[in-house]
Design a protein around this motif. Structure first.
Motif, mmCIF file in Angstrom:
data_model
loop_
_atom_site.group_PDB
_atom_site.id
_atom_site.type_symbol
_atom_site.label_atom_id
_atom_site.label_comp_id
_atom_site.label_asym_id
_atom_site.label_seq_id
_atom_site.Cartn_x
_atom_site.Cartn_y
_atom_site.Cartn_z
ATOM 1 N N GLN A 30 0.840 -1.195 0.000
ATOM 2 C CA GLN A 30 0.000 0.000 0.000
ATOM 3 C C GLN A 30 0.881 1.253 0.000
ATOM 4 O O GLN A 30 1.683 1.473 0.899
ATOM 5 C CB GLN A 30 -0.916 0.008 1.226
ATOM 6 N N LYS A 31 0.726 2.070 -1.026
ATOM 7 C CA LYS A 31 1.572 3.259 -1.155
ATOM 8 C C LYS A 31 1.027 4.396 -0.288
ATOM 9 O O LYS A 31 -0.180 4.513 -0.084
ATOM 10 C CB LYS A 31 1.660 3.699 -2.617
ATOM 11 N N TRP A 32 1.932 5.231 0.205
ATOM 12 C CA TRP A 32 1.539 6.379 1.014
ATOM 13 C C TRP A 32 2.470 7.553 0.744
ATOM 14 O O TRP A 32 3.566 7.380 0.188
ATOM 15 C CB TRP A 32 1.535 6.045 2.505
ATOM 16 N N GLU A 33 2.013 8.740 1.142
ATOM 17 C CA GLU A 33 2.818 9.959 1.052
ATOM 18 C C GLU A 33 2.807 10.657 2.398
ATOM 19 O O GLU A 33 1.810 10.647 3.103
ATOM 20 C CB GLU A 33 2.261 10.902 -0.018
ATOM 21 N N ASP A 34 3.922 11.256 2.736
ATOM 22 C CA ASP A 34 4.035 12.081 3.937
ATOM 23 C C ASP A 34 4.805 13.325 3.547
ATOM 24 O O ASP A 34 6.028 13.381 3.647
ATOM 25 C CB ASP A 34 4.746 11.317 5.054
ATOM 26 N N GLY A 35 4.064 14.335 3.038
ATOM 27 C CA GLY A 35 4.727 15.488 2.458
ATOM 28 C C GLY A 35 5.487 15.057 1.215
ATOM 29 O O GLY A 35 4.957 14.370 0.337
ATOM 30 N N PRO A 36 6.775 15.405 1.134
ATOM 31 C CA PRO A 36 7.562 15.016 -0.043
ATOM 32 C C PRO A 36 8.032 13.559 -0.008
ATOM 33 O O PRO A 36 8.551 13.044 -0.995
ATOM 34 C CB PRO A 36 8.768 15.961 0.026
ATOM 35 N N VAL A 37 7.842 12.900 1.131
ATOM 36 C CA VAL A 37 8.332 11.529 1.287
ATOM 37 C C VAL A 37 7.267 10.544 0.815
ATOM 38 O O VAL A 37 6.087 10.673 1.150
ATOM 39 C CB VAL A 37 8.690 11.237 2.762
ATOM 40 N N GLU A 38 7.694 9.560 0.016
ATOM 41 C CA GLU A 38 6.799 8.508 -0.446
ATOM 42 C C GLU A 38 7.310 7.158 0.038
ATOM 43 O O GLU A 38 8.509 6.963 0.230
ATOM 44 C CB GLU A 38 6.705 8.503 -1.976
ATOM 45 N N GLY A 39 6.383 6.238 0.255
ATOM 46 C CA GLY A 39 6.785 4.906 0.694
ATOM 47 C C GLY A 39 5.646 3.933 0.492
ATOM 48 O O GLY A 39 4.620 4.259 -0.109
ATOM 49 N N GLU A 40 5.827 2.734 0.985
ATOM 50 C CA GLU A 40 4.761 1.739 0.903
ATOM 51 C C GLU A 40 4.775 0.875 2.152
ATOM 52 O O GLU A 40 5.796 0.731 2.813
ATOM 53 C CB GLU A 40 4.890 0.885 -0.352
ATOM 54 N N GLY A 41 3.610 0.342 2.475
ATOM 55 C CA GLY A 41 3.468 -0.498 3.661
ATOM 56 C C GLY A 41 2.583 0.146 4.704
ATOM 57 O O GLY A 41 2.951 1.147 5.324
ATOM 58 N N VAL A 42 1.366 -0.388 4.874
ATOM 59 C CA VAL A 42 0.456 0.025 5.933
ATOM 60 C C VAL A 42 0.135 -1.225 6.731
ATOM 61 O O VAL A 42 -0.116 -2.281 6.157
ATOM 62 C CB VAL A 42 -0.835 0.659 5.368
ATOM 63 N N TYR A 43 0.124 -1.097 8.063
ATOM 64 C CA TYR A 43 0.136 -2.294 8.896
ATOM 65 C C TYR A 43 -1.077 -2.411 9.805
ATOM 66 O O TYR A 43 -1.696 -1.412 10.197
ATOM 67 C CB TYR A 43 1.420 -2.327 9.729
ATOM 68 N N ASN A 44 -1.373 -3.643 10.136
ATOM 69 C CA ASN A 44 -2.436 -3.981 11.065
ATOM 70 C C ASN A 44 -2.275 -3.164 12.346
ATOM 71 O O ASN A 44 -1.247 -3.240 13.014
ATOM 72 C CB ASN A 44 -2.357 -5.484 11.370
ATOM 73 N N GLY A 45 -3.288 -2.354 12.676
ATOM 74 C CA GLY A 45 -3.240 -1.527 13.884
ATOM 75 C C GLY A 45 -2.992 -0.061 13.634
ATOM 76 O O GLY A 45 -3.159 0.755 14.543
ATOM 77 N N ASP A 46 -2.603 0.332 12.405
ATOM 78 C CA ASP A 46 -2.401 1.748 12.100
ATOM 79 C C ASP A 46 -3.743 2.477 12.146
ATOM 80 O O ASP A 46 -4.734 2.027 11.567
ATOM 81 C CB ASP A 46 -1.764 1.924 10.717
ATOM 82 N N ILE A 47 -3.777 3.616 12.834
ATOM 83 C CA ILE A 47 -5.016 4.363 13.051
ATOM 84 C C ILE A 47 -4.961 5.691 12.314
ATOM 85 O O ILE A 47 -3.911 6.336 12.238
ATOM 86 C CB ILE A 47 -5.248 4.610 14.558
ATOM 87 N N ASN A 57 -2.415 8.814 11.731
ATOM 88 C CA ASN A 57 -2.010 9.691 12.837
ATOM 89 C C ASN A 57 -0.543 10.076 12.786
ATOM 90 O O ASN A 57 -0.142 11.075 13.386
ATOM 91 C CB ASN A 57 -2.316 9.017 14.174
ATOM 92 N N ASP A 58 0.289 9.273 12.108
ATOM 93 C CA ASP A 58 1.714 9.602 12.037
ATOM 94 C C ASP A 58 2.043 10.526 10.871
ATOM 95 O O ASP A 58 3.218 10.803 10.613
ATOM 96 C CB ASP A 58 2.557 8.325 11.942
ATOM 97 N N GLY A 59 1.017 11.011 10.149
ATOM 98 C CA GLY A 59 1.243 11.975 9.070
ATOM 99 C C GLY A 59 1.153 11.396 7.673
ATOM 100 O O GLY A 59 1.058 12.145 6.693
ATOM 101 N N ARG A 60 1.183 10.074 7.527
ATOM 102 C CA ARG A 60 1.101 9.466 6.200
ATOM 103 C C ARG A 60 -0.322 9.560 5.657
ATOM 104 O O ARG A 60 -1.281 9.513 6.410
ATOM 105 C CB ARG A 60 1.524 8.002 6.249
#
Length: 735
Positions: free
Chosen positions: A600-617, A635-638
């Motif tokens: 699962q792709k995500w963005e946090d401002g200019p930072v991009e990544g992948e990986g969303v995990y069981n329990g992320d709110i 909640n962590d900004g992603r």
């Protein structure tokens, strides 16, 4: 029984939980009210309905459906709707009408035989015809396969999933190996596959059915947290579920054992049956724990007492003997366990180990099993902490849905020491992967609270390691993180010792006696919505977390989420929403990821990544019905965009189970205490819930149940053999 054929004109009512639907159908030009259970129903679909007419006292004549199937329409209007529904790209209702006017009732037959005849229609040029030729053959194959599948009594919903998986092989798989669907199609378990197989006339005693039933029963290990099953649980349970003789089950179990899919061991002189991967993980983890525990380290010219004194001076603190013992043990043991409840100084010890190891030029790596725990570890230490999955550098091969770790025995982690926080949450599979990726000589410091609930996954790893006697264990009992007017940590300790805590005249640990569950629910809603925010200034969505021991019931998680959503995020004209199963998701909802999605792709401002995990709110910020996507801001900004078919990966998070809350801390926790199954009412569960609160804890419910939970020392004991295997390897000189 009567048979009708017609088109869905209007869906009047639909219960998404059981599929019960009231709809208006166009039956040869007449509008007929149809009632019954449908897997899925959409406007414009043409169905064959079998059932009977009945008279409703309020709504008049209705057709009650017993069975249904999708068909190709034969009427002029039905064919026009079918052609303009998307099966022909670039063709709208106007052009579809011209096609039907040209070819009449034989339109579908004409198209199946020769698509070039569409060039006879005004408005269909070479480009449009080329596009139709590209997709129509597959549409024709889908249609024909779907119609054939439905002849076997399989619903349209599952028929489409079958076709998407097997394409032209669908019928062959169905007729020869229907239980193969369990492995290949997400959402199809043994019960659904067994129902489909029974529709196809499969013999209840068929080998394929019994082997699939055994595999299904063995999966109960994962559901119950065990690593193995007893003979009665597996053979007896499978025989009862399948309705066959236990001897027949036993003979087919021998096939699975011979094929290497199941491992049979003797534990306490009784047969024990393992899924192969759980056996390998438990056995190898035991070997590695035993091996690492034998490592001894001596650093020349090191005065550990001087190092600890320097740390105390720099931090302006004074460590007690247990804390000094823990830091010292980390220097010269291959593996140690540091366990203690909230406020007992675990973070102080971690920071001391980090500083001293850094002074010695040793590289220390930090990790935790969840993203929330890793983030908190980073915040309290000032050093980078990763999830175990990130640390082990997961990757995918081919089209696999699940990752593999690139860090393993052949590509180990480069570290002098590894500190693992929230170790009680690690199951045997993940612990084996982590230990397998260690370089020879790497120290392992396992930090956690052994009195919390064990991992959601199989195993009781931290407790088994402690009880094996193989490693140095430092148990912290003295509470440090405790202000004069705070009783959360103190009372958590009392509960953990089986003692009833002082709950009178306290400001942050409250018990509100409520014996009526309906009133209890109303009070919880009022506390979250009004009383706590108004009196204490906490924010209802970000600061207050409702935790419940159970999923079902008036104050179970399912009902709590619906009730809390209604008061905290009610429907509004400016909020899009979407129904999924029994739930409605709405923009502004507090939600939680409930499945690991490594891609699962995500963005946090200019930072991009992948990986969303069981329990992320996070918060569901947008639902786009046009593009069929929804967006979650975690909640962590992603921020991450999902497709509608991924809604099974999330759930509402206004309330959550105690298990789901592990690894997290919340400013305010509200927890109902009511009667229920004994497996949910025990000290470990209560203690775990209580220790989630940082500033305010409100327990609400029945004081008798509260006392019984404190008295109930043990939760249901898990069936694991890690402790025994570690002991066996320690007695084996070959480790």
């Amino acid at each position: 029984m009567e048979t009708l054929k017609g088109t869905v004109e209007h869906i009047v009512y639909r219960n998404s939980q059981n599929g019960y639907t009231v709809a208006h159908f166009d039956i040869n030009g007449d509008l007929v009210t149809v009632v019954g259970n449908f897997d899925e129903l959409n406007h414009g679909e043409f169905l064959k309905l079998t059932g009977y007419f009945t008279e409703h006292r309020n709504y008049g004549e209705q057709f009650a459906v017993e069975t249904y199937a999708f068909e190709i329409p034969t009427s002029t209007e039905g064919i026009i709707r079918y052609l303009s529904s998307g099966v022909l790209p670039g063709i709208g209702e106007k052009t579809a009408r011209l096609i039907v006017e040209r070819f009449g009732p034989e339109t579908i037959e004409v198209l199946d035989k020769d698509l070039n005849r569409l060039s006879e229609i005004k408005g269909i040029g070479k480009k449009t015809l080329a596009g139709i030729k590209e997709v129509y053959p597959e549409q024709r194959e889908i249609r024909n396969t779907m119609l054939q599948i439905q002849e076997y009594g399989i619903s349209s919903n599952w028929a489409m999933k079958l076709y998407q998986t097997y394409k032209s092989d669908t019928i062959s798989v169905l007729l020869n190996t229907p239980y193969k669907m369990i492995e290949d199609i997400r959402g199809i378990g043994f019960k659904i596959a067994d129902h489909i197989a029974s529709q196809l006339g499969f013999d209840p005693d068929s080998p394929g059915r019994i082997l699939a039933g055994l595999s299904y029963c063995l999966q109960d290990c994962y559901n119950r947290g065990n690593t193995y099953m007893t003979e009665d649980e597996l053979i007896g349970g499978a025989a009862r579920m399948l309705g066959v003789d236990p001897d027949m089950v036993n003979s087919h179990l021998s096939e699975l054992i011979f094929a290497g899919q199941v491992r049979m061991e003797k534990i306490d002189d009784q047969p024990a049956y393992y899924p192969l991967n759980l056996y390998e993980a438990e056995d190898n983890a035991a070997l590695l724990v035993a091996r690492v525990s034998q490592s001894q380290y001596q650093i020349p010219e090191l005065s550990i007492d001087d190092k600890i004194a320097n740390y105390e001076k720099e931090m302006g603190i004074s460590l007690d003997p247990r804390q000094r013992e823990a830091i010292s043990a980390a220097m010269d043991h291959g593996v140690i366990v540091i366990t203690g409840g909230p406020g007992t100084g675990k973070t102080t010890i971690i920071n001391g180990i980090l500083q001293i190891f850094s002074d010695l030029g040793l590289n220390t790596v930090l990790c935790a099993p969840t993203g929330r725990a890793a983030k908190r570890m980073s915040e309290t230490t000032g050093a980078e902490a990763k999830t175990i999955h990130r640390l082990l550098e997961y990757e995918f091969g081919g089209d696999d849905d699940y990752p593999f770790f690139t860090r393993d025995e052949s590509n180990p982690l480069e570290a002098d020491a590894l500190i693992v926080d929230e170790s009680s949450m690690i199951d045997v599979l993940l612990m084996n992967s982590l230990l397998s990726a260690l370089s020879p000589g790497t120290r392992v410091i396992l930090v956690g609270d052994a009195d919390q609930l064990p991992s959601v996954g199989p195993g009781n790893v931290l407790q088994d390691i402690i009880e094996s006697g193989a490693v140095k264990v430092v148990s912290l009992e003295r509470i440090y993180r405790q202000s004069e007017d705070s009783y959360i940590s103190l009372n958590a300790h009392e509960i953990n010792q089986g003692r009833y805590p002082d709950i009178d005249n306290q400001t942050d640990f409250l018990f509100l006696n409520k014996n009526d569950n309906d009133k209890l629910l109303r009070d919880i809603l009022d506390l979250v919505k009004n009383r706590i925010p108004n009196a204490k200034g906490f924010t209802e969505l970000s600061d207050i977390q409702v935790i419940s021991p159970m999923k079902k019931g008036t104050v179970g998680v399912i009902n709590l989420n619906k009730a809390l959503q209604a008061v905290l995020n009610p429907p509004a004209t400016n909020k899009n929403q979407r129904e999924f199963g029994a739930f409605i998701y709405r923009e502004g909802d507090k939600v939680m990821q409930i499945k690991n999605n490594y891609r699962q792709k995500w963005e946090d401002g200019p930072v991009e990544g992948e990986g969303v995990y069981n329990g992320d709110i996070g918060m569901l910020t947008e639902i786009d019905s046009v593009h069929k996507t929804f967006t979650i801001h975690f909640n962590d900004g992603r921020e991450s965009d999902y497709n509608f078919d991924q809604m099974d990966e999330i759930t509402h998070a206004y309330a959550m189970t105690v298990h789901k809350s592990q690894g997290s801390e919340f400013p305010v926790v509200i927890m109902p205490i009511v009667g229920g199954p004994p497996m949910f009412l025990n000290r470990k569960l209560l203690y775990t819930g209580v220790t989630r609160a940082k500033k305010l804890l409100i327990l609400m419910g029945n004081q008798y149940v509260f006392r019984q939970m404190i008295k109930s020392e043990n939760a249901q004991k898990r069936q694991t053999a890690l402790k025994m295997r570690i002991e066996d390897y320690l007695n084996n000189p070959l480790i």
